[in-house]
Write a protein that holds these residues in place. Sequence first.
Motif, PDB file in Angstrom:
ATOM      1  N   MET B   1      17.963  11.480  53.994  1.00 17.67           N
ATOM      2  CA  MET B   1      17.292  10.982  55.282  1.00 17.67           C
ATOM      3  C   MET B   1      15.934  10.960  55.089  1.00 17.67           C
ATOM      4  O   MET B   1      15.289  12.005  54.733  1.00 17.67           O
ATOM      5  N   THR B   2      15.279  10.048  55.803  1.00 15.41           N
ATOM      6  CA  THR B   2      13.845   9.857  55.642  1.00 15.41           C
ATOM      7  C   THR B   2      13.189  10.900  56.728  1.00 15.41           C
ATOM      8  O   THR B   2      13.837  11.277  57.753  1.00 15.41           O
ATOM      9  N   GLY B   3      11.964  11.141  56.458  1.00 16.72           N
ATOM     10  CA  GLY B   3      11.343  12.097  57.470  1.00 16.72           C
ATOM     11  C   GLY B   3      11.098  11.458  58.747  1.00 16.72           C
ATOM     12  O   GLY B   3      11.469  12.115  60.018  1.00 16.72           O
ATOM     13  N   SER B   4      10.898  10.330  59.049  1.00 14.36           N
ATOM     14  CA  SER B   4      10.727   9.502  60.115  1.00 14.36           C
ATOM     15  C   SER B   4      11.765   9.464  60.991  1.00 14.36           C
ATOM     16  O   SER B   4      11.885   9.890  62.219  1.00 14.36           O
ATOM     17  N   LEU B   5      13.103   9.406  60.295  1.00  8.13           N
ATOM     18  CA  LEU B   5      14.139   9.240  61.063  1.00  8.13           C
ATOM     19  C   LEU B   5      14.624  10.664  61.751  1.00  8.13           C
ATOM     20  O   LEU B   5      15.232  10.722  62.584  1.00  8.13           O
ATOM     21  N   ARG B   6      14.415  11.648  60.689  1.00  9.38           N
ATOM     22  CA  ARG B   6      14.691  12.975  61.176  1.00  9.38           C
ATOM     23  C   ARG B   6      13.923  13.348  62.323  1.00  9.38           C
ATOM     24  O   ARG B   6      14.404  13.920  63.368  1.00  9.38           O
ATOM     25  N   VAL B 324      21.708  24.156  58.977  1.00  9.16           N
ATOM     26  CA  VAL B 324      22.380  23.171  59.856  1.00  9.16           C
ATOM     27  C   VAL B 324      22.129  21.613  59.331  1.00  9.16           C
ATOM     28  O   VAL B 324      22.950  20.938  59.153  1.00  9.16           O
ATOM     29  N   VAL B 325      20.610  21.658  59.487  1.00 10.01           N
ATOM     30  CA  VAL B 325      20.070  20.201  59.127  1.00 10.01           C
ATOM     31  C   VAL B 325      20.501  19.805  57.618  1.00 10.01           C
ATOM     32  O   VAL B 325      21.152  18.627  57.437  1.00 10.01           O
ATOM     33  N   ALA B 326      20.307  20.765  56.713  1.00 15.10           N
ATOM     34  CA  ALA B 326      20.645  20.534  55.396  1.00 15.10           C
ATOM     35  C   ALA B 326      22.174  20.337  55.195  1.00 15.10           C
ATOM     36  O   ALA B 326      22.536  19.246  54.624  1.00 15.10           O
ATOM     37  N   ALA B 327      23.007  20.944  55.682  1.00 18.66           N
ATOM     38  CA  ALA B 327      24.508  20.710  55.728  1.00 18.66           C
ATOM     39  C   ALA B 327      24.883  19.422  56.235  1.00 18.66           C
ATOM     40  O   ALA B 327      25.569  18.456  56.001  1.00 18.66           O
ATOM     41  N   GLY B 328      24.225  18.873  57.582  1.00 17.25           N
ATOM     42  CA  GLY B 328      24.585  17.702  58.025  1.00 17.25           C
ATOM     43  C   GLY B 328      23.940  16.508  57.195  1.00 17.25           C
ATOM     44  O   GLY B 328      24.796  15.639  56.948  1.00 17.25           O
TER      45      GLY B 328
END
Lengths: 288, 354
Positions: B1-6, B324-328
């Motif tokens: 996932m890109t930084g801006s999307l995140r 959680v973010v990494a797992a997602g």
Amino acid sequence: MDYALIVLLQVIATVANLAMISAGLAVIFGMMRIINMAHGEFLMVGGYTALVSHQAGLNLWVAIFLVAPIVVGLIGAVVERLVIRRLYGRMIDTMLATWGVSLALVGLITIAFGNTVAGISPPLGSVEIGAYAIGCYELFVGGVTAILFLAGWLVLARTQLGLIARAAMQNREMAAALGVDPAKVYATTFVLGAAISGLAGALIAPITGVVPSIGATYIAKAFITVISGGTSILAGTLSAAGLLGAVNSMFSFLMTPVLGEVALLACAVVLLRLLPQGITGRYFRRAL
Amino acid sequence: MTGSLRSALGYVAVAAAAYYALVVVPRDGDIAVMINGSIYAGYAILALSLALIWGFGGILSFGQASFFGLAGYVYAIAGINLGDTAVALFLAVAASAAFAAILGYFMFWGRLSDVYLGVITLTVSLILFRFFNQTAGEEWTIGAAPLGGFNGIPSTPILTPIGHPDQPLSPENIYILSVMALAFCYLLCRFVIATRFGRAVVAIRENPVRAELLGYDTRLYKLGVFVIGGAIAGLGGVVFANSVFVSPTMFNLQTNGQVIIWVIVGGLGTLAGPVLGCFAMLALSTWLGSLNGVASGWTDPNLVMGAVLTVCVVTLRQGLLPTVVAAGERLIATLLRRIRIQKFGQPHAVDEPL
């Protein structure tokens, strides 16, 4: 004249108290570069151990000089094995983890003994100087502190064990290359530091009483003393305790005990601004 | 996932949380929820201040609660004496920022290392605790405000609209203001990090020596972010003072410990993580407090908090939000791969015998 003498004795008692509560922390910090945030709770548990075993019918001196150091030393061994050993080289993490241990110990002791003040009256009575009196026990603590530091100096300077300890302290890689197991040295140091803390906590328990949260009042003073002292375990702790203890008791006499502690802190902050490496970073650099 | 999307997803999540807190909760009109919400918001602002200075500035303050408590006391004292609490609010935030500036000067110009810094800040907080704890009695009165020792100042004034000092706000309004203060502080932190100043602060955290060699005065930048953190913690203290009242417990070891636990549990190096960690841990301790029976003897808050902190440090090195973010992200990546496989068939090795 009597007044001057009593003030002097009071200053000596304060300095000894400060040196005593800092000793265990200084050993662990000086040798392992680890800030043990559970130090205050080691003192607290030492106090409780002495108190409870005395109430269970044990001789007070046995409780203070034997039972308390052993019990707290064992707790130190468990903490070292479960927590500290996993975090070597991660200084901040060690600080946080030992803080967790400290909170957990406060919780455990609260569950076991309740959140109330307990105490034993100081033994040995008091000595009168003119119109004033000072507790013999406080002077006795001063004597024990002196003996403890003298013994520490003898061990560090004169024995094989002290030589290994100093070598590991100065250059751990080189010491390891020469066949010293640093893990063993560290474990021993931590247990020893914990045991000294247990002894110190038991020794001052009759003066201050014990309550589960009392560690918080020790920890600030002990840290400030050790850090102001700098890297040398004995000379640093003693010189910082001397300076800060004198400031503390002077302000306590002139104003109130709490303002004495505020003055102690302010003095330490200014001192660290002037000597960021502590007192032994500039003076007594070759001392132990 | 890109930084801006995140980052866009992050903003959406924050906006949704703000919508829930500002629109849905007041519509239900449960006063107890709203008072609790104000307290949570106050603590969350405190967590945010540490998330900024520790997670981005690399300054580990073990005594972040000193600014929290100090601002609370200044607010209460100024509010009682001046009558106009809007002025008291600004005085309180300014006082905590000024205190942070003085303390920061001694620490950063002394070039103290991380560990010494932690110890000094903790000691300052404990000394403040001891000082305010002994202020019981007549002689400790500032103007019309008795400091009240261990009991604090139960008559802490409630915020009033500017120009109407005689109409204290209702708990609903305090709740709305508290949540808005939290959202404001969050956006302020995002803004600070995005500026040139914030980037320099992060660079100094990454490598102080290199930053210094590139010509940045690290002391000045650290002091700057420390003062901003102090001011934010001060605002949190004012919010807390409005929802409860000020007392020395705002300074004590447990409060200082809790803030660190929230940041660690939520995720160091993020802003939303510590806020979530704060809510989660507060909810946990409320739940533990409501337990009865055999378990209640073993749920001393100190014991649970201490165990959580130690276990988190030893095992979970990242904290909840990053985990959680990494797992997602892993989950999404797996899903994407599955979709591709369905479209293009199973990839197989070239030299596989057919």
